[in-house]
Scaffold this motif. Structure first.
Motif, PDB file in Angstrom:
ATOM      1  N   TYR A  60      53.638  92.267  92.578  1.00  0.00           N
ATOM      2  CA  TYR A  60      52.865  92.165  94.150  1.00  0.00           C
ATOM      3  C   TYR A  60      53.822  90.512  94.562  1.00  0.00           C
ATOM      4  O   TYR A  60      54.761  90.096  93.598  1.00  0.00           O
ATOM      5  N   ILE A  61      53.086  90.835  95.459  1.00  0.00           N
ATOM      6  CA  ILE A  61      54.412  90.490  95.986  1.00  0.00           C
ATOM      7  C   ILE A  61      54.045  90.066  97.650  1.00  0.00           C
ATOM      8  O   ILE A  61      53.196  90.933  98.356  1.00  0.00           O
ATOM      9  N   ASP A  62      53.682  88.966  98.456  1.00  0.00           N
ATOM     10  CA  ASP A  62      53.303  88.075  99.404  1.00  0.00           C
ATOM     11  C   ASP A  62      54.389  87.854 100.351  1.00  0.00           C
ATOM     12  O   ASP A  62      55.519  88.071 100.239  1.00  0.00           O
ATOM     13  N   SER A  63      53.710  87.440 101.303  1.00  0.00           N
ATOM     14  CA  SER A  63      54.720  87.055 102.782  1.00  0.00           C
ATOM     15  C   SER A  63      55.454  86.392 102.449  1.00  0.00           C
ATOM     16  O   SER A  63      57.179  86.981 103.259  1.00  0.00           O
ATOM     17  N   THR A  64      55.685  85.532 101.691  1.00  0.00           N
ATOM     18  CA  THR A  64      56.117  84.267 100.944  1.00  0.00           C
ATOM     19  C   THR A  64      57.699  85.166 100.273  1.00  0.00           C
ATOM     20  O   THR A  64      58.762  84.689 100.570  1.00  0.00           O
ATOM     21  N   GLY A  65      57.371  86.206  99.018  1.00  0.00           N
ATOM     22  CA  GLY A  65      58.365  86.399  98.251  1.00  0.00           C
ATOM     23  C   GLY A  65      59.224  87.495  99.347  1.00  0.00           C
ATOM     24  O   GLY A  65      60.337  87.789  99.555  1.00  0.00           O
ATOM     25  N   ILE A  66      58.057  88.247 100.465  1.00  0.00           N
ATOM     26  CA  ILE A  66      59.075  89.274 101.541  1.00  0.00           C
ATOM     27  C   ILE A  66      60.326  88.556 102.619  1.00  0.00           C
ATOM     28  O   ILE A  66      61.515  88.705 102.555  1.00  0.00           O
ATOM     29  N   GLY A  67      60.068  87.074 102.298  1.00  0.00           N
ATOM     30  CA  GLY A  67      60.891  86.155 103.483  1.00  0.00           C
ATOM     31  C   GLY A  67      61.401  85.724 102.830  1.00  0.00           C
ATOM     32  O   GLY A  67      62.546  85.963 103.349  1.00  0.00           O
ATOM     33  N   ILE A  68      61.612  85.997 101.467  1.00  0.00           N
ATOM     34  CA  ILE A  68      62.261  84.840 100.359  1.00  0.00           C
ATOM     35  C   ILE A  68      63.463  86.254 100.778  1.00  0.00           C
ATOM     36  O   ILE A  68      64.946  86.380 100.854  1.00  0.00           O
ATOM     37  N   LEU A  69      63.122  87.420 100.537  1.00  0.00           N
ATOM     38  CA  LEU A  69      63.980  88.946 100.315  1.00  0.00           C
ATOM     39  C   LEU A  69      65.162  88.901 101.669  1.00  0.00           C
ATOM     40  O   LEU A  69      66.278  89.439 102.445  1.00  0.00           O
ATOM     41  N   LEU A  70      64.262  88.599 103.011  1.00  0.00           N
ATOM     42  CA  LEU A  70      64.442  89.061 104.475  1.00  0.00           C
ATOM     43  C   LEU A  70      66.160  88.056 104.137  1.00  0.00           C
ATOM     44  O   LEU A  70      67.100  88.043 104.984  1.00  0.00           O
ATOM     45  N   SER A  71      65.062  86.705 104.079  1.00  0.00           N
ATOM     46  CA  SER A  71      66.587  85.695 104.561  1.00  0.00           C
ATOM     47  C   SER A  71      67.781  86.099 103.330  1.00  0.00           C
ATOM     48  O   SER A  71      68.812  85.561 103.411  1.00  0.00           O
ATOM     49  N   ILE A  72      67.712  87.062 102.267  1.00  0.00           N
ATOM     50  CA  ILE A  72      68.681  86.859 101.287  1.00  0.00           C
ATOM     51  C   ILE A  72      69.690  88.019 102.173  1.00  0.00           C
ATOM     52  O   ILE A  72      70.498  87.978 102.048  1.00  0.00           O
ATOM     53  N   LEU A  73      68.722  89.168 102.620  1.00  0.00           N
ATOM     54  CA  LEU A  73      69.161  90.216 102.991  1.00  0.00           C
ATOM     55  C   LEU A  73      70.006  89.638 104.262  1.00  0.00           C
ATOM     56  O   LEU A  73      71.314  90.748 104.545  1.00  0.00           O
ATOM     57  N   LYS A  74      69.990  88.373 105.078  1.00  0.00           N
ATOM     58  CA  LYS A  74      70.533  88.255 106.603  1.00  0.00           C
ATOM     59  C   LYS A  74      71.351  87.272 106.113  1.00  0.00           C
ATOM     60  O   LYS A  74      72.800  87.696 106.315  1.00  0.00           O
ATOM     61  N   ALA A  75      71.417  86.707 104.752  1.00  0.00           N
ATOM     62  CA  ALA A  75      72.291  86.045 104.068  1.00  0.00           C
ATOM     63  C   ALA A  75      73.467  86.653 104.278  1.00  0.00           C
ATOM     64  O   ALA A  75      74.671  86.777 104.010  1.00  0.00           O
ATOM     65  N   ARG A  76      73.129  87.834 103.306  1.00  0.00           N
ATOM     66  CA  ARG A  76      74.840  88.844 102.167  1.00  0.00           C
ATOM     67  C   ARG A  76      74.980  89.491 103.343  1.00  0.00           C
ATOM     68  O   ARG A  76      75.928  89.603 104.127  1.00  0.00           O
ATOM     69  N   HIS A  77      74.633  90.173 104.535  1.00  0.00           N
ATOM     70  CA  HIS A  77      75.140  90.640 105.875  1.00  0.00           C
ATOM     71  C   HIS A  77      76.337  89.962 106.708  1.00  0.00           C
ATOM     72  O   HIS A  77      76.852  90.703 106.506  1.00  0.00           O
ATOM     73  N   GLY A  78      75.579  88.749 107.071  1.00  0.00           N
ATOM     74  CA  GLY A  78      76.026  88.042 107.155  1.00  0.00           C
ATOM     75  C   GLY A  78      77.851  87.278 106.801  1.00  0.00           C
ATOM     76  O   GLY A  78      78.832  87.270 106.938  1.00  0.00           O
ATOM     77  N   MET A  79      77.820  87.400 105.431  1.00  0.00           N
ATOM     78  CA  MET A  79      79.037  87.079 104.601  1.00  0.00           C
ATOM     79  C   MET A  79      79.530  89.041 104.414  1.00  0.00           C
ATOM     80  O   MET A  79      80.540  88.644 103.776  1.00  0.00           O
ATOM     81  N   LYS A  80      78.893  90.070 104.607  1.00  0.00           N
ATOM     82  CA  LYS A  80      80.001  91.360 104.755  1.00  0.00           C
ATOM     83  C   LYS A  80      79.616  91.199 103.186  1.00  0.00           C
ATOM     84  O   LYS A  80      80.510  92.395 102.702  1.00  0.00           O
ATOM     85  N   ALA A  81      78.377  90.725 101.623  1.00  0.00           N
ATOM     86  CA  ALA A  81      78.395  90.891 100.578  1.00  0.00           C
ATOM     87  C   ALA A  81      77.454  92.056 100.173  1.00  0.00           C
ATOM     88  O   ALA A  81      76.387  91.953 100.711  1.00  0.00           O
ATOM     89  N   GLU A  82      77.485  92.783  99.182  1.00  0.00           N
ATOM     90  CA  GLU A  82      76.361  93.634  98.465  1.00  0.00           C
ATOM     91  C   GLU A  82      75.292  93.103  98.455  1.00  0.00           C
ATOM     92  O   GLU A  82      75.040  92.280  97.238  1.00  0.00           O
ATOM     93  N   PHE A  83      73.741  94.076  98.714  1.00  0.00           N
ATOM     94  CA  PHE A  83      72.537  93.486  98.369  1.00  0.00           C
ATOM     95  C   PHE A  83      71.857  95.173  98.391  1.00  0.00           C
ATOM     96  O   PHE A  83      71.273  95.360  99.055  1.00  0.00           O
ATOM     97  N   LEU A  84      71.801  95.044  97.006  1.00  0.00           N
ATOM     98  CA  LEU A  84      70.388  96.312  97.081  1.00  0.00           C
ATOM     99  C   LEU A  84      69.296  95.689  96.144  1.00  0.00           C
ATOM    100  O   LEU A  84      68.942  95.078  95.304  1.00  0.00           O
ATOM    101  N   VAL A  85      68.339  96.931  96.372  1.00  0.00           N
ATOM    102  CA  VAL A  85      66.793  96.785  95.904  1.00  0.00           C
ATOM    103  C   VAL A  85      66.632  97.879  95.497  1.00  0.00           C
ATOM    104  O   VAL A  85      66.877  98.871  95.661  1.00  0.00           O
TER     105      VAL A  85
END
Length: 112
Positions: A60-85
């Motif tokens: 299970y994942i709620d909106s808080t968990g999804i928000g954390i994943l999106l913040s990780i995605l944004k941070a990693r994208h900004g650094m041009k660093a790989e992030f996979l799910v």
């Protein structure tokens, strides 16, 4: 290997060469968000790491968990660093589809 566990959620990181895989198990919601952030914080900022989140055992994942994943995605994208799910369970994939975030993880959803 770094592990953060409680009764309903665990995040275990495994480092192999330059790849760090974080295995999520149980339920990722508001009550365990600080635990998840604590595991992820030092990893997200390391742009030399290939960062992978494996959701195979996530129930299970709620909106808080999804928000954390999106913040990780944004941070990693900004650094041009790989992030996979990887290995997103069907019920969580449906949630990703319904909320419109599946497109951000689409290339990785069935990677093994």
């Amino acid at each position: 290997m770094n592990t953060n566990k409680n009764d309903k959620f665990s995040a275990t990181s495994q480092l192999e060469n330059d790849t760090c895989t974080v295995y999520l198990r149980g339920e990722l919601d508001l009550s365990v968000a600080p635990d998840f952030r604590q595991v992820m914080e030092p990893l997200v900022g390391d742009e030399a790491l290939h960062l992978i989140i494996n959701m195979k055992d996530l129930k299970y994942i709620d909106s808080t968990g999804i928000g954390i994943l999106l913040s990780i995605l944004k941070a990693r994208h900004g650094m041009k660093a790989e992030f996979l799910v990887k290995e997103v369970p069907d019920q969580i994939q449906k949630l990703f589809d319904m909320t419109g975030i599946a497109k951000f993880f689409a290339a990785q959803e069935n990677s093994q």
